[in-house]
Design a protein around this motif. Structure first.
Motif, PDB file in Angstrom:
ATOM      1  N   SER A   2      67.821  60.773  44.854  1.00  0.00           N
ATOM      2  CA  SER A   2      68.957  60.701  43.946  1.00  0.00           C
ATOM      3  C   SER A   2      68.924  59.382  43.178  1.00  0.00           C
ATOM      4  N   LEU A   3      69.699  59.342  42.142  1.00  0.00           N
ATOM      5  CA  LEU A   3      69.757  58.137  41.311  1.00  0.00           C
ATOM      6  C   LEU A   3      70.288  56.951  42.109  1.00  0.00           C
ATOM      7  N   HIS A   4      71.257  57.216  42.980  1.00  0.00           N
ATOM      8  CA  HIS A   4      71.844  56.132  43.774  1.00  0.00           C
ATOM      9  C   HIS A   4      70.828  55.544  44.752  1.00  0.00           C
ATOM     10  N   SER A   5      70.074  56.373  45.439  1.00  0.00           N
ATOM     11  CA  SER A   5      69.100  55.847  46.401  1.00  0.00           C
ATOM     12  C   SER A   5      67.953  55.139  45.686  1.00  0.00           C
ATOM     13  N   THR A   6      67.563  55.635  44.522  1.00  0.00           N
ATOM     14  CA  THR A   6      66.521  54.968  43.747  1.00  0.00           C
ATOM     15  C   THR A   6      66.988  53.592  43.300  1.00  0.00           C
ATOM     16  N   LEU A  10      65.442  49.891  44.336  1.00  0.00           N
ATOM     17  CA  LEU A  10      65.015  48.901  43.345  1.00  0.00           C
ATOM     18  C   LEU A  10      65.734  47.562  43.533  1.00  0.00           C
ATOM     19  N   VAL A  11      67.000  47.618  43.901  1.00  0.00           N
ATOM     20  CA  VAL A  11      67.750  46.381  44.141  1.00  0.00           C
ATOM     21  C   VAL A  11      67.179  45.642  45.343  1.00  0.00           C
ATOM     22  N   SER A  12      66.882  46.359  46.409  1.00  0.00           N
ATOM     23  CA  SER A  12      66.325  45.699  47.595  1.00  0.00           C
ATOM     24  C   SER A  12      64.935  45.138  47.307  1.00  0.00           C
ATOM     25  N   LEU A  13      64.157  45.838  46.485  1.00  0.00           N
ATOM     26  CA  LEU A  13      62.845  45.337  46.103  1.00  0.00           C
ATOM     27  C   LEU A  13      62.977  44.063  45.269  1.00  0.00           C
TER      28      LEU A  13
END
Length: 54
Positions: A2-6, A10-13
């Motif tokens: 989903s867009l939220h998990s993606t 990306l934020v954690s990366l």
């Protein structure tokens, strides 16, 4: 995915990259910059040598 998990991935990366600075220890920015400038000037000189008719 989903867009939220993606977006969360990306934020954690991005947070992980911010901790380490993102630069390799052996890379010298001045050496890299002057090397790139030298390569571009060499290409410019080669280009002008082949373009003598102008």
């Amino acid at each position: 995915m989903s867009l939220h998990s993606t977006a969360a991935n990306l934020v954690s990366l991005a947070e992980g990259a911010a901790e380490h600075g993102g630069n390799h220890e052996s890379l010298n920015p001045y050496l890299t910059g002057f090397g790139a400038l030298g390569a571009l000037l060499l290409l410019l000189w080669i280009t002008t040598r082949f373009n003598r008719d102008r």
